[in-house]
Write a protein that holds these residues in place. Structure first.
Motif, PDB file in Angstrom:
ATOM      1  N   TYR A 231      70.614 122.984  38.224  1.00  0.00           N
ATOM      2  CA  TYR A 231      69.482 123.077  38.608  1.00  0.00           C
ATOM      3  C   TYR A 231      68.623 122.400  39.276  1.00  0.00           C
ATOM      4  O   TYR A 231      69.457 121.380  39.595  1.00  0.00           O
ATOM      5  N   ALA A 232      68.029 122.789  40.463  1.00  0.00           N
ATOM      6  CA  ALA A 232      67.216 121.561  41.397  1.00  0.00           C
ATOM      7  C   ALA A 232      66.073 121.884  41.308  1.00  0.00           C
ATOM      8  O   ALA A 232      65.459 123.099  40.969  1.00  0.00           O
ATOM      9  N   GLU A 233      65.053 121.437  42.293  1.00  0.00           N
ATOM     10  CA  GLU A 233      64.118 121.144  42.449  1.00  0.00           C
ATOM     11  C   GLU A 233      63.555 120.593  43.200  1.00  0.00           C
ATOM     12  O   GLU A 233      64.408 119.708  43.793  1.00  0.00           O
ATOM     13  N   ASN A 240      66.627 118.106  44.761  1.00  0.00           N
ATOM     14  CA  ASN A 240      66.516 116.995  43.574  1.00  0.00           C
ATOM     15  C   ASN A 240      67.542 117.713  42.463  1.00  0.00           C
ATOM     16  O   ASN A 240      66.988 119.060  42.235  1.00  0.00           O
ATOM     17  N   ALA A 241      68.185 117.478  42.939  1.00  0.00           N
ATOM     18  CA  ALA A 241      69.493 118.461  41.823  1.00  0.00           C
ATOM     19  C   ALA A 241      70.152 117.440  41.023  1.00  0.00           C
ATOM     20  O   ALA A 241      70.505 116.502  41.017  1.00  0.00           O
ATOM     21  N   MET A 242      70.701 118.645  40.393  1.00  0.00           N
ATOM     22  CA  MET A 242      71.305 117.744  38.713  1.00  0.00           C
ATOM     23  C   MET A 242      73.083 118.909  38.984  1.00  0.00           C
ATOM     24  O   MET A 242      73.489 119.851  39.127  1.00  0.00           O
ATOM     25  N   LEU A 257      63.360 115.741  35.712  1.00  0.00           N
ATOM     26  CA  LEU A 257      64.210 116.505  36.349  1.00  0.00           C
ATOM     27  C   LEU A 257      65.420 116.920  34.844  1.00  0.00           C
ATOM     28  O   LEU A 257      64.903 118.908  35.000  1.00  0.00           O
ATOM     29  N   LEU A 258      65.732 116.162  34.680  1.00  0.00           N
ATOM     30  CA  LEU A 258      66.663 116.737  33.258  1.00  0.00           C
ATOM     31  C   LEU A 258      66.055 117.492  32.064  1.00  0.00           C
ATOM     32  O   LEU A 258      66.158 118.264  32.083  1.00  0.00           O
ATOM     33  N   ILE A 262      66.401 121.787  30.860  1.00  0.00           N
ATOM     34  CA  ILE A 262      66.146 122.001  29.495  1.00  0.00           C
ATOM     35  C   ILE A 262      65.226 123.032  29.074  1.00  0.00           C
ATOM     36  O   ILE A 262      65.720 123.681  28.779  1.00  0.00           O
ATOM     37  N   ILE A 263      64.010 122.817  29.217  1.00  0.00           N
ATOM     38  CA  ILE A 263      63.039 123.075  29.392  1.00  0.00           C
ATOM     39  C   ILE A 263      62.929 124.807  29.361  1.00  0.00           C
ATOM     40  O   ILE A 263      62.486 125.675  29.275  1.00  0.00           O
TER      41      ILE A 263
END
Length: 274
Positions: A231-233, A240-242, A257-258, A262-263
Motif C-alpha cells: 500500500y502507498a500514498e 510513503n509505502a508499506m 498509513l496502516l 486496512i480500511i
C-alpha cells in the motif's frame, strides 16, 4: 484481563459486531482505531458493562461485565468522549467519589492536575471543556484500577496538552494495569500505545503489538512511479509505502498509513498481520 468471545451486538437492524473475539492483557496500552460509526464506543461500552451482548460474552478479570458487580466496578474506570461534571470543586468531587476506588492516590491526582495546569479549587462546570477532560483523565489514572478505558480522550485538548497526556499516560502504566484508548485522531497515539486494535467490517481485523507489526511490514519511502508495495500514498519525497519486511530491518510503524490501508480493505496486508 478482558476476554470477549463470540460477541454479537447491534442497534435494531444495524449490526456492529458479529462473533467478535478479543483478549486483552495487563501491562499494555491498547489503541483502538476504526472509522466513524464502526462501533468503537459501543465496544468500549460492552467492556464496561454499559450495554449487553446480544450473543456471546464479555468478562473483565473473570467478572461478567454486564452484571456490573461492585468488585468489577472498583477495578474499572471509564472516561467517556463527552464528560458531564457536577457544579462542585475538584476537591469536593474527590471527596464524594474517590472512596469508591480502594487504590485511589490523592497525591498522584494532585500531581497530575498540576502537570495539566488545572486549579483544584475551581468549580468544575466553570472550567473549559478541555480542562474538564483533564480532570477526568487525571482522576481515572489516580483510581489505579486494573482497567482504564478512554473514549476519544484527546478531544478538546490543545497540542501542548496532548503532549502532556501522552507523557502522563505512559508514566501511569504498570504491569498490573491495562489501558484501552479509542480515537479517530491516529497521530495522538504516536509514541504512546504498544498494541494496535483495528475495528473494521464488524471484526477486530488487527490486534498486534507495534513491534510485531514492524517485524512483518516495513514502512519505507519509494520513488514516485513505484508499484511494488502492499500500500502507498503520495508524500513530499515520493511514496510513503508499506512492503513486506523480508530483511528483518526495523522501521517505525506509521499508524495512519496502516489504518488507511486496512480500511481500504487491503486484504493482502490484513492477511499478513493475522
Amino acid at each position: 484481563m478482558v476476554s470477549i468471545s463470540q460477541l454479537s451486538f447491534g442497534y435494531g437492524k444495524q449490526v456492529l459486531f458479529e462473533n467478535l473475539n478479543l483478549n486483552l492483557l495487563p501491562g499494555h496500552i491498547y489503541g483502538l482505531l476504526g472509522k466513524n460509526g464502526a462501533g468503537k464506543s459501543t465496544l468500549l461500552k460492552n467492556i464496561a458493562g454499559l450495554v449487553f451482548p446480544q450473543e456471546g460474552s464479555c468478562t473483565v478479570n473473570g467478572w461478567v461485565a454486564g452484571k456490573r458487580q461492585p468488585a468489577f466496578l472498583q477495578e474499572l474506570f471509564f472516561v467517556p468522549e463527552e464528560v458531564y461534571l457536577p457544579a462542585v470543586t475538584t476537591v469536593q468531587f474527590l471527596k464524594a467519589t474517590a472512596h469508591f476506588y480502594p487504590r485511589f492516590d490523592t497525591e498522584q491526582f494532585n500531581a497530575m492536575l498540576a502537570e495539566f495546569d488545572v486549579q483544584p479549587n475551581e468549580v468544575l462546570t466553570r472550567l473549559s471543556y478541555g480542562q474538564q477532560k483533564k480532570v477526568m483523565i487525571a482522576f481515572g489514572l489516580a483510581t489505579n484500577t486494573s482497567l482504564l478505558i478512554m473514549d476519544e480522550p484527546t478531544n478538546g485538548l490543545d497540542i501542548p496538552s496532548k503532549t502532556q497526556f501522552r507523557k502522563i499516560m505512559a508514566s501511569a502504566l504498570t504491569d498490573e494495569r491495562c489501558f484501552i484508548i479509542s480515537t479517530h485522531q491516529v497521530r495522538d497515539l504516536n509514541n504512546l500505545i504498544d498494541t494496535l486494535l483495528v475495528l473494521h467490517n464488524r471484526q477486530i481485523v488487527v490486534a498486534k503489538e507495534l513491534d510485531e507489526i514492524a517485524d512483518r511490514v516495513s514502512f519505507v519511502t519509494l520513488p514516485a512511479g513505484s508499484t511494488d508495495y502492499l500500500y502507498a500514498e503520495e508524500g513530499m519525497a515520493g511514496l510513503n509505502a508499506m512492503v513486506p519486511n523480508t530483511t528483518g530491518t526495523y522501521s517505525k510503524v506509521d499508524m495512519e498509513l496502516l489504518f488507511n490501508a486496512i480500511i481500504s480493505n487491503n486484504q493482502e496486508l490484513i492477511n499478513l498481520l493475522k
